[in-house]
Design an enzyme around this catalytic site. Structure first.
Site, PDB file in Angstrom:
ATOM      1  N   GLU A 138       0.835  -1.200   0.000  1.00  0.00           N
ATOM      2  CA  GLU A 138       0.000   0.000   0.000  1.00  0.00           C
ATOM      3  C   GLU A 138       0.868   1.246   0.000  1.00  0.00           C
ATOM      4  OE1 GLU A 138      -2.530  -0.068   3.406  1.00  0.00           O
ATOM      5  OE2 GLU A 138      -4.072  -1.249   2.399  1.00  0.00           O
ATOM      6  N   HIS A 173       2.792   0.748  15.933  1.00  0.00           N
ATOM      7  CA  HIS A 173       1.508   0.405  15.290  1.00  0.00           C
ATOM      8  C   HIS A 173       0.434  -0.029  16.291  1.00  0.00           C
ATOM      9  CE1 HIS A 173       3.713   0.731  11.573  1.00  0.00           C
ATOM     10  NE2 HIS A 173       4.485  -0.281  11.884  1.00  0.00           N
ATOM     11  N   GLU A 213     -12.007   0.824   9.750  1.00  0.00           N
ATOM     12  CA  GLU A 213     -10.842   1.675   9.962  1.00  0.00           C
ATOM     13  C   GLU A 213     -10.422   2.329   8.651  1.00  0.00           C
ATOM     14  OE1 GLU A 213      -7.767   0.219  12.398  1.00  0.00           O
ATOM     15  OE2 GLU A 213      -9.164  -0.551  13.896  1.00  0.00           O
ATOM     16  N   GLU A 225      -9.118  -1.464   6.962  1.00  0.00           N
ATOM     17  CA  GLU A 225      -9.567  -2.808   7.342  1.00  0.00           C
ATOM     18  C   GLU A 225     -10.821  -2.674   8.197  1.00  0.00           C
ATOM     19  OE1 GLU A 225      -6.800  -4.820   9.924  1.00  0.00           O
ATOM     20  OE2 GLU A 225      -6.271  -2.988  10.957  1.00  0.00           O
ATOM     21  N   ARG A 229     -15.357  -6.966  15.551  1.00  0.00           N
ATOM     22  CA  ARG A 229     -15.545  -7.208  16.981  1.00  0.00           C
ATOM     23  C   ARG A 229     -15.697  -5.863  17.673  1.00  0.00           C
ATOM     24  NH1 ARG A 229     -10.499  -5.543  18.886  1.00  0.00           N
ATOM     25  NH2 ARG A 229      -8.814  -5.794  17.386  1.00  0.00           N
TER      26      ARG A 229
END
Length: 351
Positions: A138, A173, A213, A225, A229
């Site tokens: 990406e 991250h 997200e 993504e 949940r």
């Protein structure tokens, strides 16, 4: 999986709420619960599977006209082919594990010369963490914001969004500070993000609580993504909407309609969550283990924690000790409440 299913059957439990752990996004677990006649408090296994592969998720989002970052998300994984695709995408770029999360199997590549070494490292880490070394490429944004949208869907086709969170403050991250609403976006962008998140959920027949997200730069945003949940940072959304997300999850799992339209969801004030980690700032934030000799967190704000004084912090679990969530009429008030709470937090025995 089998031990949890056995425990549910032995206790006549009607359902299983998977929390935030690895099983919460495990399609095999959701399918096994359904097979055993136990309600999985989450989306159908098919939705988990669709969004569990970053490659498949990007393909589905492109079909639903949800914007995605320029990159390569294809099945051909030969190193030479990936290098050619990388040169087409342009540098800097990110190599990301397709099956991954939590920053595992992720590498920033500044130039073509570095690509092969970084690819090897990302694939090795992905294999070890997820048993799958497939990667995607990406474009890397140099001044990005990490914006995510909370969605909730029922079994009758109703989908709403519960606004957005800004989770841009990260380390390795991993999110460290999260807030709602995002302080840097316009009302037009807020509406566009909400609609894109709803489209993403509808595209995979989503049910329950989920988070879509996005990564944004300026007024542009791109799908990253979907977390199928409840998120660790869901309390900031609860604080600004006044809704209990776990209650909504349970109601939806019990077959009730949401009973909420988009215009019924309030947004009041500002909320910020900070994750309190057992990590050593003097040693590049390496996790710290040991006995919690003293552990006292302040009143006056929401505190979610799974530990208490006397507990052992081991190497086997995430080093997060607690989440402190402050809510105020505006962002400055929320920040001041949080800073005051942190000043009165007392932790000894671990860094």
């Amino acid at each position: 999986i089998e031990k949890i299913v056995d425990a549910a059957l032995a206790t006549d439990a009607q359902g299983v709420h998977p929390g935030y752990g690895f099983l919460s996004e495990n399609a095999a677990f959701a399918a096994r619960c359904a097979e055993a006649g136990i309600i999985f408090v989450g989306p159908p296994a098919s939705a988990i599977e669709s969004m569990g592969s970053k490659m498949e998720a990007k393909r589905l989002m492109a079909e639903a006209d949800v914007p995605i970052l320029p990159g390569y998300h294809g099945p051909i994984q030969e190193p030479d082919h990936l290098l050619r695709e990388a040169e087409t995408v342009g540098f800097p770029l990110l190599i990301k594990a397709s099956a991954g999360g939590g920053g595992k199997g992720m590498r920033l590549v500044e130039s073509a010369e570095d690509f092969m070494a970084q690819l090897e490292g990302a694939q090795r880490e992905a294999r070890s963490a997820f048993g799958d070394d497939a990667v995607l490429l990406e474009r890397f944004l140099t001044a990005p914001k990490h914006i995510e949208v909370q969605v909730m869907a029922d079994t009758y086709g109703n989908v709403v969004h519960l606004f957005e969170r800004d989770c841009s403050v990260q380390r390795r991250h991993q999110k460290v500070i999260e807030e709602a609403p995002a302080p840097s976006i316009s009302s037009a962008m807020r509406a566009a993000l909400g609609q894109a998140a709803i489209a993403a959920a509808q595209q995979v027949g989503y049910v329950g609580a989920g988070t879509v997200e996005f990564i944004s730069e300026g007024n542009d945003f791109y799908f990253m993504e979907m977390n199928t949940r409840l998120q660790v940072e869901h309390p900031v959304t609860e604080a600004v909407t006044g809704l209990d997300l776990v209650e909504l999850q349970l109601r939806v799992a019990a077959g009730e309609p949401l009973g909420l339209g988009q215009d019924d969801i309030p947004r009041k004030g500002h909320a910020i969550e900070v994750r309190l980690y057992a990590e050593n700032p003097g040693k590049r934030f390496l996790p710290s283990t040991g006995r919690l000799d003293y552990f006292e967190l302040p009143d006056g704000i929401r505190v979610d924690t799974g530990v208490r004084a006397g507990d052992e912090v081991t190497m086997h679990y995430d080093p997060m000790l607690a989440k402190l969530i402050a809510h105020g009429e505006d962002r400055d008030m929320a920040i001041n409440k949080l800073v005051d709470a942190l000043a009165h937090a007392r932790v000894a025995g671990v860094d």
